[in-house]
Design an enzyme around this catalytic site. Sequence first.
Site, PDB file in Angstrom:
ATOM      1  N   GLU B 131       1.434   5.793   3.541  1.00  0.00           N
ATOM      2  CA  GLU B 131       2.749   5.221   3.226  1.00  0.00           C
ATOM      3  C   GLU B 131       2.819   3.731   3.544  1.00  0.00           C
ATOM      4  O   GLU B 131       3.410   2.935   2.806  1.00  0.00           O
ATOM      5  CB  GLU B 131       3.839   5.975   3.998  1.00  0.00           C
ATOM      6  CG  GLU B 131       5.252   5.571   3.673  1.00  0.00           C
ATOM      7  CD  GLU B 131       5.644   5.899   2.240  1.00  0.00           C
ATOM      8  OE1 GLU B 131       5.587   4.962   1.423  1.00  0.00           O
ATOM      9  OE2 GLU B 131       5.993   7.056   1.935  1.00  0.00           O
ATOM     10  N   GLY B 136       5.315  -1.740   2.701  1.00  0.00           N
ATOM     11  CA  GLY B 136       5.719  -1.693   4.108  1.00  0.00           C
ATOM     12  C   GLY B 136       6.589  -0.515   4.470  1.00  0.00           C
ATOM     13  O   GLY B 136       6.185   0.646   4.355  1.00  0.00           O
ATOM     14  N   LYS B 207      -1.985  -2.395  -4.234  1.00  0.00           N
ATOM     15  CA  LYS B 207      -0.850  -1.472  -4.076  1.00  0.00           C
ATOM     16  C   LYS B 207      -0.496  -0.814  -5.409  1.00  0.00           C
ATOM     17  O   LYS B 207      -0.259   0.382  -5.489  1.00  0.00           O
ATOM     18  CB  LYS B 207       0.357  -2.237  -3.516  1.00  0.00           C
ATOM     19  CG  LYS B 207       0.097  -2.793  -2.114  1.00  0.00           C
ATOM     20  CD  LYS B 207       1.175  -3.799  -1.683  1.00  0.00           C
ATOM     21  CE  LYS B 207       0.841  -4.401  -0.323  1.00  0.00           C
ATOM     22  NZ  LYS B 207       1.709  -5.562   0.011  1.00  0.00           N
ATOM     23  N   GLY B 304       5.686  -6.615   8.391  1.00  0.00           N
ATOM     24  CA  GLY B 304       6.269  -6.795   9.710  1.00  0.00           C
ATOM     25  C   GLY B 304       6.001  -5.612  10.616  1.00  0.00           C
ATOM     26  O   GLY B 304       5.732  -4.503  10.151  1.00  0.00           O
TER      27      GLY B 304
END
Lengths: 428, 428
Positions: B131, B136, B207, B304
């Site tokens: 995932e 993200g 991705k 992040g």
Amino acid sequence: MSDPLRLGIAGLGTVGVGVLKILRDQADLIAARAGRPLVATAVSARSRDKDRGVDISGLAWEDDPVTLATRDDVDVFVELMGGSDGPAKAATEAAIAAGKDVVTANKAMLAHHGQALAEAAEAAGHVIRFEAAVAGGIPVIKALTEGLSANRVLRVMGVMNGTCNYILTRMQSSGLPYQTVFEEADKLGFLEADPELDVGGIDAGHKLSLLASIAFGTRVDFAAVQLEGIGNITIEDIEQAADMGYRIKLLGVAQMTGRGLEQRMQPCLVPDSSPLGQLEGGTNMVVLEGDAVGQIVLRGAGAGEGPTASAVMADVIDIARGIRLSTFGQPAAGLLAARGASSAVPAPYYLRMALMDKPGALAKIATVLGDNGISIDRMRQYGHTDTAAPVLIVTHKTTRAALDAAISGMDVTGVVAGRPVALRIEQV
Amino acid sequence: MSDPLRLGIAGLGTVGVGVLKILRDQADLIAARAGRPLVATAVSARSRDKDRGVDISGLAWEDDPVTLATRDDVDVFVELMGGSDGPAKAATEAAIAAGKDVVTANKAMLAHHGQALAEAAEAAGHVIRFEAAVAGGIPVIKALTEGLSANRVLRVMGVMNGTCNYILTRMQSSGLPYQTVFEEADKLGFLEADPELDVGGIDAGHKLSLLASIAFGTRVDFAAVQLEGIGNITIEDIEQAADMGYRIKLLGVAQMTGRGLEQRMQPCLVPDSSPLGQLEGGTNMVVLEGDAVGQIVLRGAGAGEGPTASAVMADVIDIARGIRLSTFGQPAAGLLAARGASSAVPAPYYLRMALMDKPGALAKIATVLGDNGISIDRMRQYGHTDTAAPVLIVTHKTTRAALDAAISGMDVTGVVAGRPVALRIEQV
């Protein structure tokens, strides 16, 4: 490949027909993904002979959904009848007692009886899934229960009744008053048989109570949802909010506060540049906020044959794939009753009132606000029509309690005609 | 409650530290949701003694991630090292061979070796979840694999590299040229060590190839992704696109066409009023389109510590809950190699060129377009600077092949200075 997973479907309205079409048209694709074939074996509905555009002659028919739910050739009972009680609840209980898994689109039933149904199912080792009950095709139950499972959830928000969002955005684009647009929506078939379910916020409140349970690990508590419909929103509110950079949305908000769980479904102002502010027409949007993930926004069709059937079938495929989760993301027997908090979180508010043409009227209003600890961010007074002048005030952050006290205080001054309209400005 | 699920974590950069913090801070919450405790037992990283703001003294240490991946006290190998080959791949292979499940955030490794790794894991009865590798914190792998499992997927689109979106939106808001904003982004630490991974579209292309595999049931085929970076986008393109109601985005699009699977990662124009057009800064957005569900839009932080760790931990909690899916949503051994189609789907295009100050210049360009079957929707000619005038053309729908032929034809006319810029206008 394993044995087929056999479905008994109760309710052949829009969603039920959509489910049958997906089973018919995507059999190979779904079998490949699920690892086993999925087949409908039996159905139940009000009328056997109605032409639904899908052939049900090869399926067993039951007049009674309770009988359907307990058939030996049914592994998963798919409940698409609707209604919080009556046949839907009876058949769901019967299915659980008979050892079936349940997939339902029934937000009203779960908002009222979800705790008891989940406990019964989990005690018997069965699952109840309800992706289609909230925000139609948007996989929000999955995103919240599974996708954000590592997060302490901070807030859940959503525009989850497409009819209300249609009415509000149509008022804005056309300049037409509420009643006219309401009647349009009715003619277009957008309203429930009891329109109060839509415009009174009840349907959306049901959905919010289900999301809150998953988000905060608490028992579903629909009775604690503060409900306020859109019936009092005027075209002036919409236009004046727009003028100040806001849109009015029927917005559901659930968050855990120091004083308990706050669940609100009410018209709110949101910035017009925010994803929620930009949501037009019948589309739904859910915003999930977690301590690790930050803000996740999900947008899609909240109703309709295809989207809702997509969500029902996703649940069925999950079961076929062996995904067996607790109904609300953790064992129902361990869920705690949340203390309900009523608008505990401060916010800025939008206030609209009609001020009488009397000397010192505005000063009196400003004084009442100040006396209740409410400071004014922005104020606009428009020209007088007859004897009253529309006045708009945007306050700094305050509590609903302070605001209600101020509104009562305004009443006493005798300079306000009617009751002021107060709408929360939600920080999104 | 069952036995703890034990994690071995390789890589203690931003994401690894985020995972350790979640395990430390949310232990009770996660145990309640997962039905069992989750604990890190062993870690591996480049340096043992670095201060990471999280205490690892209670965890076993391994210098070699391969050794970590095969420890007896590890149930799930969490691969957060990155890199398509080298230690990440070696350790993942070792983990699978040793009977571990794998959770990884490594898009490069899966884009290049996902098929082989998935086949190996599935043959051994283990799972690989990823995932965190795509967008993200947005639970898009779950939404696509599970939430939309009843849909024939029509198209997958996404803005999945926050750095590129930051650069493009910053150019627009500041009016600064590409190179200046690129250098700003570098100073802010937004760029990968090899910036081409970001601005060349490679990271986002990885991705996209993973999403395409799940969406269309095909083998991951990163080599077939048409890659085009943002390095040639000028501030003039951004301003002129804005002038016509568009935004320029590095947009990934995957769709199955009559001629095969088309996978593109390239700068595109999208309407400024669309959700993709309104996406600002480093945020990611993925749009999933299914035949039943319609269009689902997912938005959130694409990178992040918190968001990425949230996604890693969601995978781990899935495993703890007993959710065991094929890596790409159906058994890897049965995935077909897709025929790759190159820009087969027609679209309108934005064309920018510098036209020399010669009589009949514009007529020659219009003729070349017409000769290639391309009709003009809108055209703007700006005032001459020196000897060349900027000309913008928005075409009606055409194929990339016709457009390339026209551009070659323009070259021959001798009235165009330099090579025209052509950007696809994606219908969103």
